[in-house]
Design an enzyme around this catalytic site. Structure first.
Site, PDB file in Angstrom:
ATOM      1  N   VAL A  11       4.614   0.337  -2.891  1.00 13.94           N
ATOM      2  CA  VAL A  11       3.662  -0.479  -2.126  1.00 13.94           C
ATOM      3  C   VAL A  11       2.422  -0.779  -2.955  1.00 13.94           C
ATOM      4  O   VAL A  11       1.960  -1.924  -3.023  1.00 13.94           O
ATOM      5  CB  VAL A  11       3.274   0.230  -0.811  1.00 13.94           C
ATOM      6  CG1 VAL A  11       2.217  -0.582  -0.067  1.00 13.94           C
ATOM      7  CG2 VAL A  11       4.496   0.409   0.072  1.00 13.94           C
ATOM      8  N   GLU A 120      -3.059  -1.723   9.388  1.00 15.36           N
ATOM      9  CA  GLU A 120      -1.956  -2.559   9.870  1.00 15.36           C
ATOM     10  C   GLU A 120      -0.602  -2.092   9.350  1.00 15.36           C
ATOM     11  O   GLU A 120       0.400  -2.114  10.070  1.00 15.36           O
ATOM     12  CB  GLU A 120      -2.184  -4.016   9.458  1.00 15.36           C
ATOM     13  CG  GLU A 120      -1.107  -4.991   9.912  1.00 15.36           C
ATOM     14  CD  GLU A 120      -1.051  -5.155  11.427  1.00 15.36           C
ATOM     15  OE1 GLU A 120      -0.012  -4.795  12.023  1.00 15.36           O
ATOM     16  OE2 GLU A 120      -2.034  -5.632  12.004  1.00 15.36           O
ATOM     17  N   VAL A 123       2.244   0.955  10.913  1.00 10.33           N
ATOM     18  CA  VAL A 123       3.303   0.806  11.919  1.00 10.33           C
ATOM     19  C   VAL A 123       4.034  -0.509  11.665  1.00 10.33           C
ATOM     20  O   VAL A 123       3.423  -1.572  11.661  1.00 10.33           O
ATOM     21  CB  VAL A 123       2.740   0.795  13.356  1.00 10.33           C
ATOM     22  CG1 VAL A 123       3.868   0.600  14.368  1.00 10.33           C
ATOM     23  CG2 VAL A 123       1.975   2.077  13.649  1.00 10.33           C
ATOM     24  N   GLY A 125       5.450  -1.709   8.961  1.00 12.43           N
ATOM     25  CA  GLY A 125       5.433  -2.347   7.651  1.00 12.43           C
ATOM     26  C   GLY A 125       4.845  -3.742   7.722  1.00 12.43           C
ATOM     27  O   GLY A 125       3.677  -3.922   8.047  1.00 12.43           O
ATOM     28  N   GLY A 177      19.568   3.009  -0.256  1.00 14.01           N
ATOM     29  CA  GLY A 177      18.125   3.112  -0.401  1.00 14.01           C
ATOM     30  C   GLY A 177      17.361   2.992   0.898  1.00 14.01           C
ATOM     31  O   GLY A 177      16.134   2.864   0.899  1.00 14.01           O
ATOM     32  N   GLU A 180      15.606   8.408   2.624  1.00 14.96           N
ATOM     33  CA  GLU A 180      15.117   9.262   1.548  1.00 14.96           C
ATOM     34  C   GLU A 180      16.144  10.353   1.237  1.00 14.96           C
ATOM     35  O   GLU A 180      17.038  10.639   2.032  1.00 14.96           O
ATOM     36  CB  GLU A 180      13.807   9.924   1.975  1.00 14.96           C
ATOM     37  CG  GLU A 180      12.692   8.965   2.331  1.00 14.96           C
ATOM     38  CD  GLU A 180      12.081   8.298   1.113  1.00 14.96           C
ATOM     39  OE1 GLU A 180      12.315   8.786  -0.019  1.00 14.96           O
ATOM     40  OE2 GLU A 180      11.378   7.290   1.292  1.00 14.96           O
ATOM     41  N   ASP A 191       8.726  10.580  12.152  1.00 19.99           N
ATOM     42  CA  ASP A 191       8.130   9.323  11.704  1.00 19.99           C
ATOM     43  C   ASP A 191       7.897   8.379  12.885  1.00 19.99           C
ATOM     44  O   ASP A 191       6.834   7.762  12.999  1.00 19.99           O
ATOM     45  CB  ASP A 191       9.047   8.658  10.669  1.00 19.99           C
ATOM     46  CG  ASP A 191       8.529   7.317  10.186  1.00 19.99           C
ATOM     47  OD1 ASP A 191       7.577   7.297   9.380  1.00 19.99           O
ATOM     48  OD2 ASP A 191       9.063   6.279  10.641  1.00 19.99           O
ATOM     49  N   LYS A 195       4.185   6.844  14.604  1.00 20.09           N
ATOM     50  CA  LYS A 195       3.908   5.423  14.848  1.00 20.09           C
ATOM     51  C   LYS A 195       3.607   5.135  16.318  1.00 20.09           C
ATOM     52  O   LYS A 195       2.669   4.379  16.622  1.00 20.09           O
ATOM     53  CB  LYS A 195       5.100   4.583  14.361  1.00 20.09           C
ATOM     54  CG  LYS A 195       5.290   4.645  12.852  1.00 20.09           C
ATOM     55  CD  LYS A 195       6.604   4.016  12.425  1.00 20.09           C
ATOM     56  CE  LYS A 195       6.802   4.120  10.923  1.00 20.09           C
ATOM     57  NZ  LYS A 195       8.140   3.635  10.503  1.00 20.09           N
ATOM     58  N   GLY A 292       9.801  -1.865   3.117  1.00 14.18           N
ATOM     59  CA  GLY A 292       9.975  -2.679   1.915  1.00 14.18           C
ATOM     60  C   GLY A 292       8.636  -2.915   1.241  1.00 14.18           C
ATOM     61  O   GLY A 292       7.610  -3.085   1.903  1.00 14.18           O
TER      62      GLY A 292
END
Length: 311
Positions: A11, A120, A123, A125, A177, A180, A191, A195, A292
């Site tokens: 990122v 932003e 949550v 992406g 991918g 993890e 996770d 969120k 991504g």
């Protein structure tokens, strides 16, 4: 605006790449944004920017007014975030884990020091959902928020519905991918809980203690469970759900058998979706790929733009 970027993973590198590529058009539209320094403990692939492996150099630089924290976790990221806000610098982060555990303190520090805390990308992406709740839909008294908030789990459940076992679906997700090497936070629902906790805070102003959230992951679901649901016209989704009855906020994460006539039924693969139920707007859904490098970087950059524009 003078930036310091901490964290040169996927990122972070995409944030720098996009800001560099879009510099001429961006500066013409919203004013000058300059990256003064970048930091990472492993990589010095700084794309020509001033590099350091010591984040304190960024925090101590009086020229830098906004810090972009992209290292994740709650160790160094927590110290960086507190120090940034106490130094009266704006903070942009994609760190949902950090905000779910320490959000109360960090939001309070931002207010106390009269600086911005933007998140932003924490949550969904690249799916814009934080800003619409804060800026477009805030007049609603929300009845309910629920969502498919983890693409890894949604991909695994989709593959199980196609006939794979849980273990084979997880292995497939890792090979592609989407998961993890250690998928614990994803498959056990942690996770997702991070969120939905952030979304609930936006909707009702309360950040629930994380230990009070009921969390059940997908790792207990069997192929037989999926087949039974399928035979009844249902489809399992790992949902984060938050409800406020006017007095008490309840949040839970669990696999739910969703009916065909529900909006979330057709959200498959690595896609995410958030469903908001407001008293004025009714049900609104936000849909897209939840992860991504480019998508998440776009959300980070939108926060940088907002700060630069005084938002």
């Amino acid at each position: 605006m003078k930036l310091g970027v901490i964290g040169l993973g996927t990122v972070g590198m995409n944030v720098i790449k996009i800001l560099t590529e879009e510099k001429d058009r961006r500066n013409k539209e919203i004013g000058d944004i300059e990256i003064l320094k970048v930091c990472d403990i492993k990589s010095d692939n700084s794309m020509g920017y001033d590099f350091t492996d010591n984040y304190k150099e960024i925090l101590d630089d009086p020229r830098i007014d906004t810090v972009v924290e992209l290292i994740g976790g709650v160790g160094a990221a927590y110290d960086i975030s507190k120090s940034t806000l106490n130094s009266k610098k704006n903070l942009v982060t994609a760190n949902k884990h950090l905000l779910a555990l320490h959000g109360k303190e960090l939001f309070s520090l931002a207010e106390k020091n009269n600086v911005k805390l933007q998140y932003e990308a924490s949550v969904g992406g690249g799916i814009p959902v934080i800003s619409p709740i804060k800026e477009n839909l805030f007049v609603n008294n929300f009845k309910n928020i629920r969502g498919i908030l983890n693409g890894t789990c949604n991909y695994i459940l989709t593959k199980m519905e196609e006939g794979m076992s849980y273990s084979k679906a997880l292995e497939d997700a890792q090979l592609k991918g989407y998961a993890e090497a250690d998928p614990t936070f994803d498959v056990k629902g942690v996770d997702t809980a991070h969120k939905i906790s952030i979304l609930a805070h936006l909707a009702w102003g309360e950040l629930k203690e994380f230990s009070e959230i009921s969390i059940v992951g997908i790792d207990g679901l069997t192929k037989n469970d999926i087949e039974i649901a399928k035979s009844n016209g249902l489809r399992y989704k790992l949902l984060g759900e938050a409800n406020f009855d006017g007095c008490e906020l309840s949040i839970r994460v669990a696999p739910v058998a969703v009916k065909k006539d529900e909006l979330l039924y057709s959200v498959n693969g690595v896609y995410n979706a958030v469903e908001l139920d407001g008293n004025y707007t009714g049900k609104t859904i936000f849909y897209g790929e939840g992860a991504g490098g480019n998508a998440t970087a776009t959300a980070v950059i939108s926060d940088i733009y907002k700060i630069n524009l005084g938002g």
